[in-house]
Design an enzyme around this catalytic site. Structure first.
Site, PDB file in Angstrom:
ATOM      1  N   HIS A  71      -2.860 -35.593   4.916  1.00  0.00           N
ATOM      2  CA  HIS A  71      -2.347 -34.672   5.942  1.00  0.00           C
ATOM      3  C   HIS A  71      -2.620 -33.236   5.489  1.00  0.00           C
ATOM      4  O   HIS A  71      -2.339 -32.880   4.342  1.00  0.00           O
ATOM      5  CB  HIS A  71      -0.834 -34.900   6.127  1.00  0.00           C
ATOM      6  CG  HIS A  71      -0.278 -34.054   7.220  1.00  0.00           C
ATOM      7  ND1 HIS A  71      -0.420 -34.383   8.557  1.00  0.00           N
ATOM      8  CD2 HIS A  71       0.386 -32.873   7.192  1.00  0.00           C
ATOM      9  CE1 HIS A  71       0.142 -33.439   9.294  1.00  0.00           C
ATOM     10  NE2 HIS A  71       0.642 -32.510   8.497  1.00  0.00           N
TER      11      HIS A  71
ATOM     12  N   ASN B 281      -2.194 -41.951   3.734  1.00  0.00           N
ATOM     13  CA  ASN B 281      -2.685 -40.998   4.738  1.00  0.00           C
ATOM     14  C   ASN B 281      -2.892 -39.639   4.079  1.00  0.00           C
ATOM     15  O   ASN B 281      -2.158 -39.273   3.162  1.00  0.00           O
ATOM     16  CB  ASN B 281      -1.652 -40.857   5.869  1.00  0.00           C
ATOM     17  CG  ASN B 281      -2.128 -39.913   6.958  1.00  0.00           C
ATOM     18  OD1 ASN B 281      -3.265 -40.004   7.432  1.00  0.00           O
ATOM     19  ND2 ASN B 281      -1.277 -38.987   7.375  1.00  0.00           N
TER      20      ASN B 281
ATOM     21  N   LYS C 182      -0.815 -51.450  22.258  1.00  0.00           N
ATOM     22  CA  LYS C 182      -1.084 -51.142  20.841  1.00  0.00           C
ATOM     23  C   LYS C 182      -0.949 -52.391  19.986  1.00  0.00           C
ATOM     24  O   LYS C 182      -1.725 -52.631  19.068  1.00  0.00           O
ATOM     25  CB  LYS C 182      -0.115 -50.057  20.358  1.00  0.00           C
ATOM     26  CG  LYS C 182      -0.326 -49.665  18.921  1.00  0.00           C
ATOM     27  CD  LYS C 182       0.545 -48.517  18.480  1.00  0.00           C
ATOM     28  CE  LYS C 182      -0.030 -47.192  18.869  1.00  0.00           C
ATOM     29  NZ  LYS C 182       0.483 -46.057  18.095  1.00  0.00           N
TER      30      LYS C 182
ATOM     31  N   GLY D  84     -15.389 -37.473   9.663  1.00  0.00           N
ATOM     32  CA  GLY D  84     -15.445 -38.375   8.504  1.00  0.00           C
ATOM     33  C   GLY D  84     -15.839 -37.715   7.197  1.00  0.00           C
ATOM     34  O   GLY D  84     -16.370 -38.373   6.302  1.00  0.00           O
ATOM     35  N   SER D  85     -15.542 -36.415   7.044  1.00  0.00           N
ATOM     36  CA  SER D  85     -15.895 -35.787   5.762  1.00  0.00           C
ATOM     37  C   SER D  85     -15.057 -36.386   4.622  1.00  0.00           C
ATOM     38  O   SER D  85     -15.539 -36.503   3.488  1.00  0.00           O
ATOM     39  CB  SER D  85     -15.746 -34.271   5.831  1.00  0.00           C
ATOM     40  OG  SER D  85     -14.402 -33.903   6.002  1.00  0.00           O
ATOM     41  N   ASN D  86     -13.830 -36.796   4.911  1.00  0.00           N
ATOM     42  CA  ASN D  86     -13.025 -37.473   3.876  1.00  0.00           C
ATOM     43  C   ASN D  86     -13.575 -38.864   3.578  1.00  0.00           C
ATOM     44  O   ASN D  86     -13.597 -39.302   2.420  1.00  0.00           O
ATOM     45  CB  ASN D  86     -11.561 -37.559   4.307  1.00  0.00           C
ATOM     46  CG  ASN D  86     -10.847 -36.244   4.088  1.00  0.00           C
ATOM     47  OD1 ASN D  86     -10.485 -35.905   2.974  1.00  0.00           O
ATOM     48  ND2 ASN D  86     -10.688 -35.478   5.157  1.00  0.00           N
TER      49      ASN D  86
ATOM     50  N   MET E 232      -6.591 -40.559  14.235  1.00  0.00           N
ATOM     51  CA  MET E 232      -5.723 -39.739  15.086  1.00  0.00           C
ATOM     52  C   MET E 232      -4.791 -40.579  15.964  1.00  0.00           C
ATOM     53  O   MET E 232      -4.639 -40.312  17.152  1.00  0.00           O
ATOM     54  CB  MET E 232      -6.584 -38.798  15.948  1.00  0.00           C
ATOM     55  CG  MET E 232      -7.435 -37.848  15.116  1.00  0.00           C
ATOM     56  SD  MET E 232      -6.518 -36.952  13.840  1.00  0.00           S
ATOM     57  CE  MET E 232      -5.682 -35.751  14.854  1.00  0.00           C
ATOM     58  N   ARG E 233      -4.200 -41.595  15.354  1.00  0.00           N
ATOM     59  CA  ARG E 233      -3.270 -42.447  16.090  1.00  0.00           C
ATOM     60  C   ARG E 233      -2.042 -42.722  15.245  1.00  0.00           C
ATOM     61  O   ARG E 233      -2.158 -42.806  14.018  1.00  0.00           O
ATOM     62  CB  ARG E 233      -3.934 -43.817  16.323  1.00  0.00           C
ATOM     63  CG  ARG E 233      -4.355 -44.022  17.689  1.00  0.00           C
ATOM     64  CD  ARG E 233      -5.355 -45.110  17.887  1.00  0.00           C
ATOM     65  NE  ARG E 233      -6.357 -44.536  18.729  1.00  0.00           N
ATOM     66  CZ  ARG E 233      -6.167 -44.221  19.996  1.00  0.00           C
ATOM     67  NH1 ARG E 233      -5.034 -44.505  20.587  1.00  0.00           N
ATOM     68  NH2 ARG E 233      -7.126 -43.653  20.687  1.00  0.00           N
TER      69      ARG E 233
HETATM   70  C1  GRF Z   1      -8.435 -33.954   7.850  1.00  0.00           C
HETATM   71  O1  GRF Z   1      -8.127 -32.583   7.864  1.00  0.00           O
HETATM   72  C2  GRF Z   1      -7.209 -34.768   7.583  1.00  0.00           C
HETATM   73  O2  GRF Z   1      -6.271 -34.121   6.780  1.00  0.00           O
HETATM   74  C3  GRF Z   1      -6.640 -34.975   8.959  1.00  0.00           C
HETATM   75  O3  GRF Z   1      -7.776 -35.150   9.787  1.00  0.00           O
HETATM   76  C4  GRF Z   1      -8.880 -34.442   9.228  1.00  0.00           C
HETATM   77  C5  GRF Z   1     -10.040 -35.384   9.162  1.00  0.00           C
HETATM   78  O4  GRF Z   1     -11.236 -34.743   8.809  1.00  0.00           O
HETATM   79  N1  GRF Z   1      -5.717 -36.083   8.961  1.00  0.00           N
HETATM   80  P1  GRF Z   1     -12.554 -35.601   8.514  1.00  0.00           P
HETATM   81  O5  GRF Z   1     -12.824 -36.453   9.766  1.00  0.00           O
HETATM   82  O6  GRF Z   1     -12.310 -36.430   7.312  1.00  0.00           O
HETATM   83  O7  GRF Z   1     -13.649 -34.584   8.313  1.00  0.00           O
END
Ligand code: GRF
Length: 202
Positions: free
Chosen positions: A124, A122, A80, A27-29, A105-106
């Protein structure tokens, strides 16, 4: 997507757009977006975290920001369609305007897509359309490319194939995969908040 304006007595009140973030891991994003909302560099609030992994560290991060979380175990649903129906209900209850997938991751299915198509972003970790899929950093590194990058795009019914909103690239001539990953994350934490804000301002 400008803020919704409401007239109240003689004042005009702007209500904040509501985001839901989806994540499965660290969850760093999520953290970068939550901080940007707090600082006001994203003109929106996070109304809900949706997480498919009860052990994910992102849940701890959400607690720190007092953001409500809907955690679900996909294995406890027969399909789903059923768990996405529940997600859509939660999003609607929370009056979510825009969904941001931040390490979810889905693959998004038709139920969720129908409810939020055109409003689901999203991030990527490659320069799409190169290196689609779940192992983009490894794939790019092992291929030996010298220009890496990050893409924010809309979700559609293809894998990592929706309309591109923003991209940022960097050159790397070293030999450390960890250095590449660190630089990608650094860029993600700037680019995703920028892309969300730009999308909301359209
Ligand atoms: C990121 O690299 C994003 O691009 C990918 O999954 C990763 C998630 O990282 N889709 P975080 O959980 O936000 O640290």
């Amino acid at each position: 997507m400008r803020p919704k304006a409401q007239c109240f007595w003689s004042h005009t009140i702007f209500t904040m757009k509501k985001l839901a973030l989806f994540a499965s891991g660290s969850g760093s994003n999520f953290q970068a977006i939550a901080e940007a909302c707090q600082k006001g560099t994203i003109q929106a609030e996070i109304a809900l975290l949706v997480c498919d992994n009860a052990n994910a560290f992102v849940i701890e991060r959400a607690k720190e920001f007092h953001i409500p979380t809907f955690t679900f175990n996909p294995k406890q649903y027969a399909s789903k369609e059923l768990f996405e129906t529940e997600i859509v209900n939660r999003l609607q209850e929370a009056q979510v305007d825009v969904v941001c997938l931040a390490g979810y991751m889905r693959i998004v299915g038709p139920t969720l897509l129908k409810a939020y198509q055109g409003r689901m972003l999203n991030i990527h970790p490659s320069l799409l359309p190169s290196f689609k899929g779940a192992h983009a950093i490894d794939d790019a590194f092992n291929f030996g490319v010298k220009v890496f990058g990050v893409t924010v795009h809309l979700i559609d019914d293809t894998i990592d194939g929706g309309v591109i909103l923003m991209q940022r690239a960097f050159e790397y001539y070293g030999t450390s995969r960890d250095e590449v990953e660190a630089e990608i994350h650094k860029i993600e934490h700037q680019l995703f908040p920028e892309a969300i804000n730009r999308f909301l301002e359209q």
